[in-house]
Design a protein around this motif. Sequence first.
Motif, PDB file in Angstrom:
ATOM      1  N   ASN A  14     107.712  65.100  -6.052  1.00  0.00           N
ATOM      2  CA  ASN A  14     108.218  64.269  -4.821  1.00  0.00           C
ATOM      3  C   ASN A  14     108.478  62.455  -5.485  1.00  0.00           C
ATOM      4  O   ASN A  14     107.877  62.098  -4.987  1.00  0.00           O
ATOM      5  N   PRO A  15     109.812  62.359  -6.466  1.00  0.00           N
ATOM      6  CA  PRO A  15     109.923  62.801  -6.826  1.00  0.00           C
ATOM      7  C   PRO A  15     110.442  63.637  -8.204  1.00  0.00           C
ATOM      8  O   PRO A  15     109.268  62.526  -8.625  1.00  0.00           O
ATOM      9  N   LEU A  53     108.487  64.631   0.835  1.00  0.00           N
ATOM     10  CA  LEU A  53     110.217  65.228   0.847  1.00  0.00           C
ATOM     11  C   LEU A  53     110.686  66.625   1.655  1.00  0.00           C
ATOM     12  O   LEU A  53     109.177  67.335   1.119  1.00  0.00           O
ATOM     13  N   ASP A  54     111.190  66.861   2.228  1.00  0.00           N
ATOM     14  CA  ASP A  54     111.344  68.445   3.124  1.00  0.00           C
ATOM     15  C   ASP A  54     111.059  68.973   2.565  1.00  0.00           C
ATOM     16  O   ASP A  54     112.171  69.019   0.292  1.00  0.00           O
ATOM     17  N   SER A  57     115.259  69.658  -0.311  1.00  0.00           N
ATOM     18  CA  SER A  57     114.862  68.470  -0.955  1.00  0.00           C
ATOM     19  C   SER A  57     114.941  68.152  -2.404  1.00  0.00           C
ATOM     20  O   SER A  57     115.356  67.841  -3.396  1.00  0.00           O
ATOM     21  N   ARG A  58     113.549  68.656  -2.667  1.00  0.00           N
ATOM     22  CA  ARG A  58     113.163  68.679  -3.893  1.00  0.00           C
ATOM     23  C   ARG A  58     113.154  69.426  -4.404  1.00  0.00           C
ATOM     24  O   ARG A  58     113.364  69.066  -5.684  1.00  0.00           O
ATOM     25  N   ARG A 167     107.374  56.053  -5.447  1.00  0.00           N
ATOM     26  CA  ARG A 167     108.036  56.412  -4.155  1.00  0.00           C
ATOM     27  C   ARG A 167     107.814  54.940  -3.959  1.00  0.00           C
ATOM     28  O   ARG A 167     108.975  54.112  -2.335  1.00  0.00           O
ATOM     29  N   ILE A 188     118.614  60.593  -4.552  1.00  0.00           N
ATOM     30  CA  ILE A 188     117.774  59.846  -3.623  1.00  0.00           C
ATOM     31  C   ILE A 188     118.443  58.793  -3.326  1.00  0.00           C
ATOM     32  O   ILE A 188     118.159  58.580  -1.687  1.00  0.00           O
ATOM     33  N   TRP A 191     121.179  59.753   0.155  1.00  0.00           N
ATOM     34  CA  TRP A 191     120.372  59.908   1.263  1.00  0.00           C
ATOM     35  C   TRP A 191     119.598  59.255   1.618  1.00  0.00           C
ATOM     36  O   TRP A 191     119.128  58.964   2.949  1.00  0.00           O
ATOM     37  N   PHE A 193     116.798  58.568   0.579  1.00  0.00           N
ATOM     38  CA  PHE A 193     115.070  59.075   1.213  1.00  0.00           C
ATOM     39  C   PHE A 193     114.287  57.674   0.669  1.00  0.00           C
ATOM     40  O   PHE A 193     114.943  56.884  -0.476  1.00  0.00           O
ATOM     41  N   TYR A 194     113.154  57.574   0.538  1.00  0.00           N
ATOM     42  CA  TYR A 194     111.960  56.942   0.263  1.00  0.00           C
ATOM     43  C   TYR A 194     112.296  55.550   1.018  1.00  0.00           C
ATOM     44  O   TYR A 194     111.383  54.579   0.802  1.00  0.00           O
TER      45      TYR A 194
END
Length: 195
Positions: A14-15, A53-54, A57-58, A167, A188, A191, A193-194
């Motif tokens: 994550n990630p 993260l869901d 996605s991971r 993150r 990442i 989208w 993310f983080y």
Amino acid sequence: MQPKNIGLYFGSFNPIHIGHLILANYLAEHSDLDEIWLVVTPQNPFKDKKSLLDNASRLEMVALSLKEYDKLKPCDIEFHLPQPNYTIDTLIHLEEKYPQHSFSLIMGEDNLKSFHKWKNYQVILSRYLIYVYPRLSEGKVLDALQGHEHIVYIKTPIIELSATAIREDIAQGKDVRPMLPPQVWSYIDKWGFYK
């Protein structure tokens, strides 16, 4: 399907970062393991779920980062097991699903220090090999585990990269590209993310 000796490398990924890849690839190339399966865990009861993260996605990030590595495979087995799930359940499930393969665990030395707290840890230790890679951490390994015939130490490079720190850096707008496989960074970034 050809029987294989498979190492299971569990993580929330994550990630997923280059530390994970270096480690997994090193084990694939420098041990008797034929493949390393990166098992994406749905959620660790000890970790804060807000920053996780869901699952899809991971898993996608893991799959993207392993495309070019023949011996490394993404594994979503734990997404399909009842929660909370324990490693022993996953191992039994994998053995039933893939009876031709043999499975081993991969863990950092920091996890070995708390391994005696795992559900059915004696059963795991009696039935599976555990490949242990070095980590910088406090405390010591339980005497009963010292020199155990099923514990194999692999001198991998010590990479102290933290997904948590990555993150936090992303949230602060810092450039983390050197720490992530390029496909993962693109995903990442695309989208957001983080952030």
